[in-house]
Design a protein around this motif. Structure first.
Motif, PDB file in Angstrom:
ATOM      1  N   ASP A  37      81.644 -10.053  72.259  1.00  0.00           N
ATOM      2  CA  ASP A  37      81.948 -10.750  71.008  1.00  0.00           C
ATOM      3  C   ASP A  37      82.965  -9.982  70.170  1.00  0.00           C
ATOM      4  O   ASP A  37      83.059  -8.761  70.270  1.00  0.00           O
ATOM      5  N   ASP A  38      83.648 -10.710  69.310  1.00  0.00           N
ATOM      6  CA  ASP A  38      84.431 -10.189  68.168  1.00  0.00           C
ATOM      7  C   ASP A  38      85.882  -9.856  68.460  1.00  0.00           C
ATOM      8  O   ASP A  38      86.651  -9.643  67.538  1.00  0.00           O
ATOM      9  N   HIS A 100      84.224 -17.664  69.208  1.00  0.00           N
ATOM     10  CA  HIS A 100      83.258 -16.999  68.325  1.00  0.00           C
ATOM     11  C   HIS A 100      83.578 -17.465  66.904  1.00  0.00           C
ATOM     12  O   HIS A 100      82.709 -17.940  66.192  1.00  0.00           O
ATOM     13  N   HIS A 107      85.084 -13.362  60.832  1.00  0.00           N
ATOM     14  CA  HIS A 107      83.676 -13.398  61.221  1.00  0.00           C
ATOM     15  C   HIS A 107      82.790 -14.007  60.138  1.00  0.00           C
ATOM     16  O   HIS A 107      81.946 -13.338  59.550  1.00  0.00           O
ATOM     17  N   PRO A 143      78.896 -16.400  64.988  1.00  0.00           N
ATOM     18  CA  PRO A 143      78.964 -15.087  64.336  1.00  0.00           C
ATOM     19  C   PRO A 143      77.622 -14.728  63.703  1.00  0.00           C
ATOM     20  O   PRO A 143      76.949 -15.591  63.117  1.00  0.00           O
ATOM     21  N   ASP A 144      77.236 -13.476  63.814  1.00  0.00           N
ATOM     22  CA  ASP A 144      75.939 -12.982  63.304  1.00  0.00           C
ATOM     23  C   ASP A 144      74.751 -13.738  63.909  1.00  0.00           C
ATOM     24  O   ASP A 144      73.640 -13.654  63.387  1.00  0.00           O
ATOM     25  N   HIS A 217      79.971  -5.902  72.367  1.00  0.00           N
ATOM     26  CA  HIS A 217      81.085  -6.133  71.434  1.00  0.00           C
ATOM     27  C   HIS A 217      82.283  -5.321  71.907  1.00  0.00           C
ATOM     28  O   HIS A 217      82.203  -4.084  71.928  1.00  0.00           O
TER      29      HIS A 217
HETATM   30 ZN   LIG Z   1      80.353 -11.308  66.135  1.00  0.00          ZN
END
Ligand SMILES: [Zn+2]
Length: 276
Positions: A37-38, A100, A107, A143-144, A217
């Motif tokens: 992710d990210d 994402h 984010h 996200p999160d 990540h």
């Molecule tokens: Zn994320």
């Protein structure tokens, strides 16, 4: 000595109970589906190229195929020329890419967006990926990990499945030394939950294997520089838990990884029941 080691490795993590061999023998073997992710995290010291190098070339399973859940519009991620080039390069190496975040602000939890704003950002994210990769994988990682019935309705309308994870490296917010000491016992416990879910027949088999989705990540410099070790840790802690392992233990076929991701998103059941 043992007490010191335990303190360093995280006191809450005691020994795991492996699956009984006769239980394990009746299960479709585990194939790990790694997700990142990210990103993209670019440049000569960027996390994404470091990870790609290790996925391609490592002593555990050469040519690992993973899913990259990217932030397509943030200027320091996929929204700048370097990020776009990295997205193109990632896909050119046979990796899968999915949304994402499609917001320039990056984010932002989907639960904080109005439905029409979220829907437009998903369309933009899909188009950004398609421009570099030809096609985005039809899944989303919020996200999160924040979602609601409302965001799920928007995902469904956009034709996207929500893909969460069975095990989490917990490297999104914990950096450096702490995670380096705890990652093996932590993963051993993550995979204990996977074993329990498999024994309870909660995780579907796809193409004869049990896809086990693991979340990382790519902008985490520690993860990026230790990916090969993480591959080893996953295989070794799977064995510690008595999990049957497929050969190879990681996805290497892009289409098979895509089928696994879509099937798992459609089933919507994971070894984890809550998200960090
Ligand atoms: Zn994320």
């Amino acid at each position: 000595m043992a007490a010191a080691a335990l303190a360093l490795s995280g006191c809450a993590l005691g020994p795991v109970t492996p699956l009984p061999p006769d239980t394990a023998a009746g299960l479709a073997p585990v194939r790990f589906l790694l997700t990142f992710d990210d990103g993209p995290d670019t440049g000569p010291y960027g996390g994404t190229p470091l990870i790609l190098g290790q996925l391609a070339d490592n002593p555990v399973t050469p040519g690992v195929t993973a899913i990259f859940f990217v932030q397509t519009e943030h200027p320091r991620r996929g929204g700048g020329p370097e990020g776009r080039a990295q997205m193109h390069e990632t896909c050119a190496q046979g990796q899968l890419m999915a949304v994402h975040s499609g917001m320039a602000g990056g984010h932002i939890p989907h639960t904080k967006l109005a439905p029409d704003v979220l829907a437009a950002s998903l369309r933009r994210g899909q188009a950004d990926i398609a421009a570099q990769c030809g096609q985005a994988l039809a899944v989303v990682r919020p996200p999160d990990w924040a979602y609601s019935a409302g965001t799920q309705a928007v995902y469904a309308q956009a034709g996207l499945g929500m893909l969460m994870a069975d095990a989490n490296a917990r490297d999104g917010k914990i950096y450096g030394w702490t995670i380096s000491l705890r990652r093996r016992p932590h993963m051993r416990h993550e995979l204990e939950h996977v074993g329990q879910a498999m024994a309870a027949h909660r995780l579907p088999a796809v193409d004869g294997v049990t896809p086990v989705i693991v979340a990382f990540h790519d902008p985490n410099g520690f993860t990026a520089s230790h990916m090969t070790e993480y591959l080893r840790i996953l295989v070794e802690t799977a064995r510690d838990n008595g999990l049957p392992l497929a050969d190879p233990p990681f996805y290497t076929d892009t289409q098979a990884a895509a089928r696994a991701a879509l099937a798992r998103a459609a089933a919507g059941v994971y070894a984890r029941e809550s998200w960090p």
